[in-house]
Design a protein around this motif. Sequence first.
Motif, mmCIF file in Angstrom:
data_model
loop_
_atom_site.group_PDB
_atom_site.id
_atom_site.type_symbol
_atom_site.label_atom_id
_atom_site.label_comp_id
_atom_site.label_asym_id
_atom_site.label_seq_id
_atom_site.Cartn_x
_atom_site.Cartn_y
_atom_site.Cartn_z
ATOM 1 N N PRO A 153 111.869 -26.122 56.480
ATOM 2 C CA PRO A 153 110.873 -25.111 56.087
ATOM 3 C C PRO A 153 111.495 -23.764 55.716
ATOM 4 N N ALA A 154 112.441 -23.298 56.538
ATOM 5 C CA ALA A 154 113.074 -21.998 56.282
ATOM 6 C C ALA A 154 113.954 -22.046 55.050
ATOM 7 N N VAL A 155 114.732 -23.111 54.898
ATOM 8 C CA VAL A 155 115.619 -23.234 53.740
ATOM 9 C C VAL A 155 114.808 -23.280 52.455
ATOM 10 N N TYR A 156 113.690 -24.014 52.474
ATOM 11 C CA TYR A 156 112.865 -24.100 51.272
ATOM 12 C C TYR A 156 112.320 -22.719 50.899
ATOM 13 N N PHE A 157 111.762 -22.006 51.879
ATOM 14 C CA PHE A 157 111.170 -20.701 51.568
ATOM 15 C C PHE A 157 112.207 -19.743 51.011
ATOM 16 N N LEU A 158 113.368 -19.657 51.660
ATOM 17 C CA LEU A 158 114.411 -18.747 51.195
ATOM 18 C C LEU A 158 114.892 -19.140 49.801
ATOM 19 N N GLY A 159 114.993 -20.441 49.572
ATOM 20 C CA GLY A 159 115.464 -20.904 48.271
ATOM 21 C C GLY A 159 114.488 -20.615 47.154
ATOM 22 N N PHE A 182 102.940 -21.739 51.459
ATOM 23 C CA PHE A 182 102.212 -23.003 51.607
ATOM 24 C C PHE A 182 103.169 -24.194 51.564
ATOM 25 N N LYS A 183 104.140 -24.161 50.625
ATOM 26 C CA LYS A 183 105.064 -25.287 50.512
ATOM 27 C C LYS A 183 106.006 -25.353 51.713
ATOM 28 N N SER A 184 106.455 -24.211 52.217
ATOM 29 C CA SER A 184 107.316 -24.235 53.399
ATOM 30 C C SER A 184 106.522 -24.702 54.621
ATOM 31 N N HIS A 185 105.234 -24.335 54.675
ATOM 32 C CA HIS A 185 104.388 -24.817 55.771
ATOM 33 C C HIS A 185 104.160 -26.322 55.654
ATOM 34 N N TYR A 186 104.105 -26.819 54.437
ATOM 35 C CA TYR A 186 103.983 -28.262 54.222
ATOM 36 C C TYR A 186 105.158 -28.988 54.875
ATOM 37 N N PHE A 187 106.362 -28.479 54.668
ATOM 38 C CA PHE A 187 107.533 -29.097 55.288
ATOM 39 C C PHE A 187 107.521 -28.912 56.806
ATOM 40 N N PHE A 188 106.958 -27.784 57.264
ATOM 41 C CA PHE A 188 106.802 -27.591 58.712
ATOM 42 C C PHE A 188 105.830 -28.626 59.292
ATOM 43 N N GLN A 189 104.769 -28.929 58.543
ATOM 44 C CA GLN A 189 103.838 -29.967 58.977
ATOM 45 C C GLN A 189 104.546 -31.309 59.121
ATOM 46 N N ILE A 190 105.373 -31.654 58.138
ATOM 47 C CA ILE A 190 106.101 -32.917 58.212
ATOM 48 C C ILE A 190 106.974 -32.946 59.465
ATOM 49 N N GLN A 191 107.686 -31.850 59.691
ATOM 50 C CA GLN A 191 108.615 -31.766 60.823
ATOM 51 C C GLN A 191 107.895 -31.943 62.149
ATOM 52 N N THR A 192 106.773 -31.251 62.319
ATOM 53 C CA THR A 192 106.053 -31.338 63.593
ATOM 54 C C THR A 192 105.343 -32.687 63.741
ATOM 55 N N LYS A 193 104.877 -33.250 62.651
ATOM 56 C CA LYS A 193 104.235 -34.563 62.731
ATOM 57 C C LYS A 193 105.243 -35.655 63.075
ATOM 58 N N GLU A 212 91.038 -24.833 49.188
ATOM 59 C CA GLU A 212 90.734 -25.709 50.318
ATOM 60 C C GLU A 212 91.141 -27.151 49.997
ATOM 61 N N HIS A 213 90.898 -27.579 48.757
ATOM 62 C CA HIS A 213 91.304 -28.928 48.324
ATOM 63 C C HIS A 213 92.819 -29.055 48.358
ATOM 64 N N TYR A 214 93.520 -28.036 47.910
ATOM 65 C CA TYR A 214 94.987 -28.034 47.903
ATOM 66 C C TYR A 214 95.528 -28.198 49.317
ATOM 67 N N ILE A 215 94.958 -27.461 50.277
ATOM 68 C CA ILE A 215 95.422 -27.522 51.666
ATOM 69 C C ILE A 215 95.137 -28.899 52.272
ATOM 70 N N ALA A 216 93.941 -29.432 52.025
ATOM 71 C CA ALA A 216 93.581 -30.750 52.565
ATOM 72 C C ALA A 216 94.488 -31.836 51.991
ATOM 73 N N LYS A 217 94.795 -31.731 50.708
ATOM 74 C CA LYS A 217 95.664 -32.711 50.054
ATOM 75 C C LYS A 217 97.057 -32.708 50.682
ATOM 76 N N HIS A 218 97.591 -31.524 50.933
ATOM 77 C CA HIS A 218 98.926 -31.437 51.505
ATOM 78 C C HIS A 218 98.951 -31.872 52.971
ATOM 79 N N ASN A 219 97.854 -31.732 53.656
ATOM 80 C CA ASN A 219 97.780 -32.247 55.019
ATOM 81 C C ASN A 219 97.907 -33.765 55.013
#
Length: 276
Positions: free
Chosen positions: A228-234, A254-265, A183-190
């Motif tokens: 997000p997709a390139v990171y996950f595949l890589g 989680f890391k690809s979702h982190y980049f998805f968060q950046i993109q949508t934000k 939970e701490h990891y997810i909050a930090k990446h948010n």
Amino acid sequence: MNKIPISVIVSVKNEALNLPSCLDKLKRFTQIIVVDSGSTDETVTIASGMGAEVLQFQWNGKFPKKRNWAMQNAKILNEWILFLDADEFVTDEFIDEIAFKTQDDSYSGFTIQFENYFMGKKMRYGYGFKKSALFKKSKGAYEKVEEDLWSHLDMEVHEHPIIEGKVGVIKSKVVHKDFKNLEHYIAKHNAYSTWEAQRYLQLKQTKNAFLSVNQKIKYGLLNTGLLPAVYFLGVYFLKLGFLDGKQGFYLARFKSHYFFQIQTKVDSFKNNIELK
């Protein structure tokens, strides 16, 4: 035993779980400074009890942030400074190597590599993690980013040190192992993704910003919407993350979702700007 003339600066906030293991491994250095941000747990008591100097930092939302502030305000006894987080643990091999290499006056700094753990498991594959966190105080400082409380992050997280002179590489790795929960990891990446989105929009308007090679690649892919997709595949296939089992899959997602968060934000912040 002669102690190593390097000042270690550990930046913390509510790190009672990680800090004892971190500080216990730093006994060979001449100076240990813990820079706290008003912790409400036992962080300060632990740091003081283990012999570290403790400084309190309260960010006003402007430059400097925590690490640059410490460089400007702490009584740093040595020319060389090692910056650590509480969840980063040095090894004897690492200490031996930096004790030797920092004697070479031709170097101004060194890049440190990390051995990453996720959900309690050592990650053997995927992208490596490294940063230039060991440098001479007269030759470096963290980059200045103009911001106005983008995400309430009072410490340099994605800001890179700007080092004047030759930068080498330390081969021995530092262990990166957070004892806090998922939970701490997810909050930090948010929080981190909010900062990154705001920084990206700022860079779109700045022509002369200093960017590392990795930053240029990251922001270039962010422009395309494919990051997000390139990171996950890589990380999962090209860098063999699948060999780390379910933890490798979870981390890649989680890391690809982190980049998805950046993109949508980025899109969200742009729309807000346009509505004003």
